[in-house]
Motif scaffolding. Structure first.
Motif, short mmCIF file in Angstrom:
data_model
loop_
_atom_site.label_atom_id
_atom_site.label_comp_id
_atom_site.label_asym_id
_atom_site.label_seq_id
_atom_site.Cartn_x
_atom_site.Cartn_y
_atom_site.Cartn_z
N GLU A 38 0.95 -1.23 0.12
CA GLU A 38 0.00 -0.02 -0.14
C GLU A 38 0.98 1.17 0.09
O GLU A 38 1.72 1.32 0.94
N ILE A 39 0.59 2.15 -0.92
CA ILE A 39 1.56 3.22 -1.20
C ILE A 39 0.83 4.36 -1.90
O ILE A 39 -0.21 4.29 -2.53
N GLU A 40 1.49 5.66 -1.43
CA GLU A 40 0.61 6.90 -2.18
C GLU A 40 1.52 7.16 -3.12
O GLU A 40 2.72 7.11 -3.33
N PHE A 41 0.56 7.52 -4.24
CA PHE A 41 1.10 8.03 -5.59
C PHE A 41 0.60 9.39 -5.91
O PHE A 41 -0.61 9.96 -5.63
N SER A 42 1.33 10.18 -6.56
CA SER A 42 0.69 11.39 -7.05
C SER A 42 -0.51 11.47 -8.14
O SER A 42 -0.32 10.21 -8.91
N GLY A 43 -1.39 12.32 -8.26
CA GLY A 43 -2.45 12.05 -9.62
C GLY A 43 -1.75 12.08 -10.63
O GLY A 43 -2.34 11.31 -11.43
N GLN A 44 -0.64 12.63 -10.97
CA GLN A 44 -0.05 12.57 -12.25
C GLN A 44 0.51 11.07 -12.63
O GLN A 44 0.80 10.96 -13.80
N GLN A 45 0.74 10.61 -11.65
CA GLN A 45 1.34 8.74 -11.74
C GLN A 45 0.12 7.96 -12.08
O GLN A 45 0.45 6.78 -12.49
N LEU A 46 -1.05 8.34 -11.96
CA LEU A 46 -2.14 7.35 -11.93
C LEU A 46 -3.13 7.63 -13.32
O LEU A 46 -3.28 8.69 -13.85
N GLU A 47 -3.38 6.65 -13.83
CA GLU A 47 -4.04 6.84 -15.34
C GLU A 47 -5.23 5.52 -15.33
O GLU A 47 -5.18 4.52 -14.70
N ALA A 48 -6.20 5.83 -15.92
CA ALA A 48 -7.33 4.62 -16.11
C ALA A 48 -6.86 3.77 -16.86
O ALA A 48 -6.06 3.81 -18.14
N LEU A 49 -7.48 2.51 -16.65
CA LEU A 49 -7.28 1.45 -17.31
C LEU A 49 -8.11 1.11 -18.48
O LEU A 49 -9.34 1.25 -18.32
N ILE A 50 -7.54 0.76 -19.66
CA ILE A 50 -8.71 0.50 -20.92
C ILE A 50 -9.33 -0.59 -20.73
O ILE A 50 -10.78 -0.83 -20.97
N GLU A 51 -8.87 -1.52 -20.22
CA GLU A 51 -9.41 -2.99 -19.93
C GLU A 51 -9.08 -3.39 -18.61
O GLU A 51 -7.99 -3.41 -17.99
N PRO A 52 -10.13 -4.06 -18.07
CA PRO A 52 -9.81 -4.71 -16.81
C PRO A 52 -8.53 -5.55 -16.60
O PRO A 52 -8.28 -6.42 -17.79
N PHE A 53 -7.86 -5.70 -15.55
CA PHE A 53 -6.61 -6.58 -15.43
C PHE A 53 -7.01 -7.81 -14.77
O PHE A 53 -7.34 -7.40 -13.46
N LYS A 54 -6.71 -8.97 -15.44
CA LYS A 54 -7.31 -10.16 -14.82
C LYS A 54 -5.95 -11.10 -14.29
O LYS A 54 -6.29 -12.06 -13.51
N LEU A 55 -4.78 -10.59 -14.70
CA LEU A 55 -3.81 -11.44 -14.30
C LEU A 55 -3.37 -11.60 -12.78
O LEU A 55 -3.48 -10.58 -12.07
N SER A 56 -2.96 -12.82 -12.15
CA SER A 56 -2.51 -12.81 -11.13
C SER A 56 -1.22 -11.92 -10.71
O SER A 56 -0.30 -11.63 -12.03
N TYR A 57 -0.57 -11.54 -9.76
CA TYR A 57 0.56 -10.71 -9.63
C TYR A 57 1.79 -11.50 -10.36
O TYR A 57 2.56 -11.03 -11.22
N GLU A 58 1.99 -12.81 -10.06
CA GLU A 58 3.26 -13.51 -10.41
C GLU A 58 3.07 -13.61 -12.07
O GLU A 58 4.06 -13.56 -12.78
N ALA A 59 1.76 -14.02 -12.37
CA ALA A 59 1.48 -14.03 -14.11
C ALA A 59 1.86 -12.73 -14.63
O ALA A 59 2.39 -12.74 -16.02
N SER A 60 1.56 -11.60 -13.99
CA SER A 60 1.55 -10.17 -14.64
C SER A 60 3.25 -9.91 -14.73
O SER A 60 3.64 -9.36 -15.82
N ILE A 61 3.93 -10.38 -13.94
CA ILE A 61 5.51 -10.35 -13.86
C ILE A 61 5.91 -11.18 -15.20
O ILE A 61 6.89 -10.59 -15.99
N ALA A 62 5.59 -12.18 -15.36
CA ALA A 62 5.95 -13.05 -16.56
C ALA A 62 5.50 -12.46 -17.76
O ALA A 62 6.26 -12.58 -18.70
N HIS A 63 4.24 -12.12 -17.83
CA HIS A 63 3.89 -11.33 -19.02
C HIS A 63 4.70 -10.00 -19.23
O HIS A 63 5.10 -9.86 -20.53
#
Length: 322
Positions: free
Chosen positions: A71-96
């Motif tokens: 859990e961490i704070e980010f500035s609003g400039q660092q945040l962006e809307a996702l075009i599609e829902p993200f469905k991968l697990s954390y480990e699978a997302s690293i591999a991809h």
């Protein structure tokens, strides 16, 4: 993302962009917006969207700076809307993300190869193609110490016994570099059967590609031993082009032949094609003779595939005890 957009994404996934450490996916929990200050979002990391530029630290890829469920704070400039829902697990997302980085680097390599090819063509037109190959050679001086001959690298201050050296050298004759094999004494023979006698202090060179352990091993093997290796490879439907890894312990010992006359050990080779892995244990013995007697040679190749196939081939001189 502005503050009003951020409020609409509370409880939803957002993309988190960092300057040098890749991009992540997180769930936005809360907007932090004190008066007269830029807003921040409290985000819990759930995935990796883009792997950071790769830097190798020692023999490992540097770890990601944000971990799963952090859990961490980010500035609003660092945040962006996702075009599609993200469905991968954390480990699978690293591999991809790593796979995508691999593809990017491979594309860059392909582009570089095309660029290098064009440069080479231009140098060829200028009759200066030889310039691009100067750095692929190591230059040595022939040094005679008593009855023994060595090649000496002045840059590294290292010497190597010339007797029994498995490399194909290049020597300069009539103003041109020609491939040549060492015969004996100061005598070399070029690939077009020309005999050239050099002298103490003569310069010869080696193409660095010959330092590849597998290539060195293949060059060191006598013709019958090489045939035994290739016969086993052929039975398994593979060839030298399928070589993946070579632990050449024989090379390590050969580089020290002026100290050791008897060599014995095992090399470990691996090969692979599209669907099968192969391991070869190369058991060897060498006895190096000081006189004109032939050296004693013994080679046994034990092939095993990951499907359980096994092949055994052997070569030994008539002088071997095996």
């Amino acid at each position: 993302m502005n503050r009003q957009q951020g409020k609409k994404y509370i409880g939803k996934q957002v993309k988190v962009k960092t300057r040098d450490h890749g991009q992540y996916v997180g769930v936005l929990h809360k907007i932090i917006a004190p008066p007269n200050t830029p807003w921040k979002g409290l985000v819990t990391i759930v995935g990796v969207f883009e792997y950071p530029p790769l830097e190798i630290n020692g023999e490992e890829v540097e770890p990601l700076i944000h971990a799963y469920n952090q859990e961490i704070e980010f500035s609003g400039q660092q945040l962006e809307a996702l075009i599609e829902p993200f469905k991968l697990s954390y480990e699978a997302s690293i591999a991809h993300a790593l796979k995508n980085r691999w593809t990017q680097i491979q594309d860059e390599i392909d582009q570089s190869d095309r660029t290098l090819s064009r440069i080479q063509q231009e140098l060829r037109k200028l009759k200066s193609e030889h310039l691009i190959f100067e750095d692929v050679y190591v230059y040595y001086h022939i040094v005679k110490k008593g009855r023994k001959l060595f090649i000496y690298d002045e840059k590294k201050k290292e010497s190597l016994s010339l007797d029994g050296c498995p490399f194909e050298f290049e020597i300069k004759t009539e103003g041109q570099w020609k491939a040549a094999l060492y015969v004996k004494g100061l005598l070399f023979e070029t690939t077009d059967n020309e005999e050239v006698e050099l002298s103490h202090g003569s310069v010869i060179r080696l193409n660095k590609a010959q330092f590849d352990p597998y290539r060195i091993l293949v060059n060191e093997l006598e013709s019958p031993s090489l045939l035994a290796l290739e016969r086993g490879l052929e039975k398994l439907g593979i060839g030298h082009e399928h070589s993946v890894y070579c632990h050449n312990s024989l090379l390590i010992q050969l580089l020290d032949t002026f100290k050791k006359q008897s060599l014995e050990g095992v090399n470990f080779l691996s090969y692979a094609n599209n669907d099968t892995q192969f391991v070869v244990q190369h058991h060897y013995e060498r006895e190096i003779k000081d006189d004109d007697s032939p050296d004693v040679t013994f080679d046994r190749f034990e092939f095993t595939s990951d499907k359980g196939e096994r092949v055994l081939t052997t070569y030994a001189t008539q002088f071997s005890n095996d």
